[in-house]
Design a protein around this motif. Sequence first.
Motif, PDB file in Angstrom:
ATOM      1  N   ILE A   9      25.260  53.342 -24.810  1.00 58.98           N
ATOM      2  CA  ILE A   9      25.513  53.475 -26.248  1.00 58.98           C
ATOM      3  C   ILE A   9      25.344  52.125 -26.945  1.00 58.98           C
ATOM      4  CG2 ILE A   9      27.300  53.908 -27.985  1.00 58.98           C
ATOM      5  CD1 ILE A   9      28.338  56.145 -26.113  1.00 58.98           C
ATOM      6  N   ALA A  10      25.887  51.072 -26.348  1.00 59.82           N
ATOM      7  CA  ALA A  10      25.785  49.732 -26.954  1.00 59.82           C
ATOM      8  C   ALA A  10      24.330  49.297 -27.069  1.00 59.82           C
ATOM      9  CB  ALA A  10      26.592  48.726 -26.137  1.00 59.82           C
ATOM     10  N   LEU A  11      23.574  49.445 -25.981  1.00 57.53           N
ATOM     11  CA  LEU A  11      22.159  49.057 -26.015  1.00 57.53           C
ATOM     12  C   LEU A  11      21.366  49.916 -26.996  1.00 57.53           C
ATOM     13  CD1 LEU A  11      21.515  48.433 -22.211  1.00 57.53           C
ATOM     14  CD2 LEU A  11      21.645  46.716 -24.041  1.00 57.53           C
ATOM     15  N   HIS A  12      21.672  51.209 -27.022  1.00 56.47           N
ATOM     16  CA  HIS A  12      20.981  52.135 -27.925  1.00 56.47           C
ATOM     17  C   HIS A  12      21.267  51.761 -29.385  1.00 56.47           C
ATOM     18  CE1 HIS A  12      18.973  55.886 -28.899  1.00 56.47           C
ATOM     19  NE2 HIS A  12      19.978  56.225 -29.689  1.00 56.47           N
ATOM     20  N   ALA A  13      22.535  51.527 -29.684  1.00 60.21           N
ATOM     21  CA  ALA A  13      22.914  51.198 -31.060  1.00 60.21           C
ATOM     22  C   ALA A  13      22.330  49.853 -31.499  1.00 60.21           C
ATOM     23  CB  ALA A  13      24.435  51.186 -31.197  1.00 60.21           C
ATOM     24  N   LEU A  14      22.437  48.841 -30.644  1.00 60.82           N
ATOM     25  CA  LEU A  14      21.942  47.515 -31.031  1.00 60.82           C
ATOM     26  C   LEU A  14      20.431  47.496 -31.221  1.00 60.82           C
ATOM     27  CD1 LEU A  14      24.204  45.301 -28.774  1.00 60.82           C
ATOM     28  CD2 LEU A  14      24.308  45.524 -31.271  1.00 60.82           C
ATOM     29  N   SER A  15      19.708  48.107 -30.296  1.00 58.87           N
ATOM     30  CA  SER A  15      18.248  48.121 -30.444  1.00 58.87           C
ATOM     31  C   SER A  15      17.830  48.983 -31.630  1.00 58.87           C
ATOM     32  CB  SER A  15      17.576  48.600 -29.155  1.00 58.87           C
ATOM     33  OG  SER A  15      17.983  49.917 -28.828  1.00 58.87           O
ATOM     34  N   GLY A  16      18.504  50.114 -31.821  1.00 59.59           N
ATOM     35  CA  GLY A  16      18.180  50.984 -32.948  1.00 59.59           C
ATOM     36  C   GLY A  16      18.477  50.341 -34.289  1.00 59.59           C
ATOM     37  N   PRO A  40       8.918  42.354 -31.303  1.00 59.00           N
ATOM     38  CA  PRO A  40      10.345  42.647 -31.205  1.00 59.00           C
ATOM     39  C   PRO A  40      10.697  44.072 -31.638  1.00 59.00           C
ATOM     40  CG  PRO A  40      10.034  40.490 -32.182  1.00 59.00           C
ATOM     41  CD  PRO A  40       8.670  41.131 -32.078  1.00 59.00           C
ATOM     42  N   GLN A  41      10.021  44.575 -32.671  1.00 59.81           N
ATOM     43  CA  GLN A  41      10.274  45.946 -33.105  1.00 59.81           C
ATOM     44  C   GLN A  41       9.878  46.945 -32.027  1.00 59.81           C
ATOM     45  OE1 GLN A  41       8.214  46.153 -36.976  1.00 59.81           O
ATOM     46  NE2 GLN A  41      10.192  46.788 -37.800  1.00 59.81           N
ATOM     47  N   MET A  42       8.719  46.755 -31.436  1.00 58.19           N
ATOM     48  CA  MET A  42       8.279  47.687 -30.403  1.00 58.19           C
ATOM     49  C   MET A  42       9.152  47.583 -29.149  1.00 58.19           C
ATOM     50  SD  MET A  42       5.944  49.574 -31.700  1.00 58.19           S
ATOM     51  CE  MET A  42       6.989  49.473 -33.142  1.00 58.19           C
ATOM     52  N   GLY A  43       9.617  46.372 -28.846  1.00 59.83           N
ATOM     53  CA  GLY A  43      10.555  46.211 -27.731  1.00 59.83           C
ATOM     54  C   GLY A  43      11.852  46.951 -27.999  1.00 59.83           C
ATOM     55  N   ALA A  44      12.359  46.812 -29.222  1.00 64.00           N
ATOM     56  CA  ALA A  44      13.581  47.522 -29.597  1.00 64.00           C
ATOM     57  C   ALA A  44      13.355  49.031 -29.574  1.00 64.00           C
ATOM     58  CB  ALA A  44      14.040  47.079 -30.983  1.00 64.00           C
ATOM     59  N   ALA A  45      12.169  49.473 -29.993  1.00 63.12           N
ATOM     60  CA  ALA A  45      11.855  50.903 -29.962  1.00 63.12           C
ATOM     61  C   ALA A  45      11.887  51.433 -28.533  1.00 63.12           C
ATOM     62  CB  ALA A  45      10.484  51.155 -30.594  1.00 63.12           C
ATOM     63  N   VAL A  46      11.301  50.692 -27.613  1.00 57.54           N
ATOM     64  CA  VAL A  46      11.288  51.113 -26.208  1.00 57.54           C
ATOM     65  C   VAL A  46      12.714  51.182 -25.666  1.00 57.54           C
ATOM     66  CG1 VAL A  46      10.616  50.410 -23.868  1.00 57.54           C
ATOM     67  CG2 VAL A  46       8.945  50.336 -25.732  1.00 57.54           C
ATOM     68  N   LEU A  50      14.449  54.650 -24.422  1.00 56.10           N
ATOM     69  CA  LEU A  50      14.856  54.767 -23.014  1.00 56.10           C
ATOM     70  C   LEU A  50      16.368  54.950 -22.857  1.00 56.10           C
ATOM     71  CD1 LEU A  50      12.529  52.193 -21.227  1.00 56.10           C
ATOM     72  CD2 LEU A  50      12.310  54.696 -21.323  1.00 56.10           C
ATOM     73  N   THR A  51      17.151  54.229 -23.643  1.00 54.33           N
ATOM     74  CA  THR A  51      18.601  54.414 -23.550  1.00 54.33           C
ATOM     75  C   THR A  51      19.010  55.774 -24.106  1.00 54.33           C
ATOM     76  OG1 THR A  51      18.898  53.189 -25.626  1.00 54.33           O
ATOM     77  CG2 THR A  51      19.185  51.958 -23.560  1.00 54.33           C
ATOM     78  N   GLY A  52      18.283  56.259 -25.112  1.00 55.06           N
ATOM     79  CA  GLY A  52      18.541  57.610 -25.613  1.00 55.06           C
ATOM     80  C   GLY A  52      18.267  58.663 -24.550  1.00 55.06           C
ATOM     81  N   VAL A  53      17.185  58.473 -23.805  1.00 52.18           N
ATOM     82  CA  VAL A  53      16.873  59.398 -22.700  1.00 52.18           C
ATOM     83  C   VAL A  53      17.982  59.340 -21.645  1.00 52.18           C
ATOM     84  CG1 VAL A  53      15.290  59.785 -20.760  1.00 52.18           C
ATOM     85  CG2 VAL A  53      14.387  59.402 -23.064  1.00 52.18           C
ATOM     86  N   GLY A  54      18.460  58.129 -21.352  1.00 47.93           N
ATOM     87  CA  GLY A  54      19.547  57.988 -20.387  1.00 47.93           C
ATOM     88  C   GLY A  54      20.813  58.688 -20.846  1.00 47.93           C
ATOM     89  N   MET A  55      21.153  58.548 -22.112  1.00 48.88           N
ATOM     90  CA  MET A  55      22.345  59.235 -22.632  1.00 48.88           C
ATOM     91  C   MET A  55      22.158  60.745 -22.617  1.00 48.88           C
ATOM     92  SD  MET A  55      23.911  56.868 -25.664  1.00 48.88           S
ATOM     93  CE  MET A  55      22.461  56.932 -26.695  1.00 48.88           C
ATOM     94  N   TRP A  56      20.951  61.199 -22.938  1.00 47.24           N
ATOM     95  CA  TRP A  56      20.680  62.640 -22.889  1.00 47.24           C
ATOM     96  C   TRP A  56      20.937  63.155 -21.475  1.00 47.24           C
ATOM     97  CZ3 TRP A  56      18.494  65.886 -26.805  1.00 47.24           C
ATOM     98  CH2 TRP A  56      18.249  67.191 -26.384  1.00 47.24           C
TER      99      TRP A  56
END
Length: 117
Positions: A9-16, A40-46, A50-56
Amino acid sequence: MITGVIILIALHALSGIFWAGSTFTLARSGGAGSDALFRPQMGAAVVAVLTGVGMWHLLHAGNFGLGEKVLAAGTLAAIAAAGVQGALHRKQPAVAQRIAGGLLALTVVCMVVARYV
């Protein structure tokens, strides 16, 4: 498991937040400086995807109710935003950021309301 979910959640929120915030800012500035922020934007998008997929996987596996459908729509909007940014960032940076900004706003709305539908 709870520690893993908290980290995701932390990684997902910060990158998003970085991705959406920089996109909204670049859209407002007419795309000025978008070359410097593209990687940096594309890195944050990845990281966000990926963290969203992990949470799913951890929180929604085996379910596909209305909440999951709303989250899936948000996921598709985010992936489309990354695609638009990647495809148009050199030729039409302002257009890329404005379209992506709208798609990312839709993504955020989907994440916020998914729990309540």
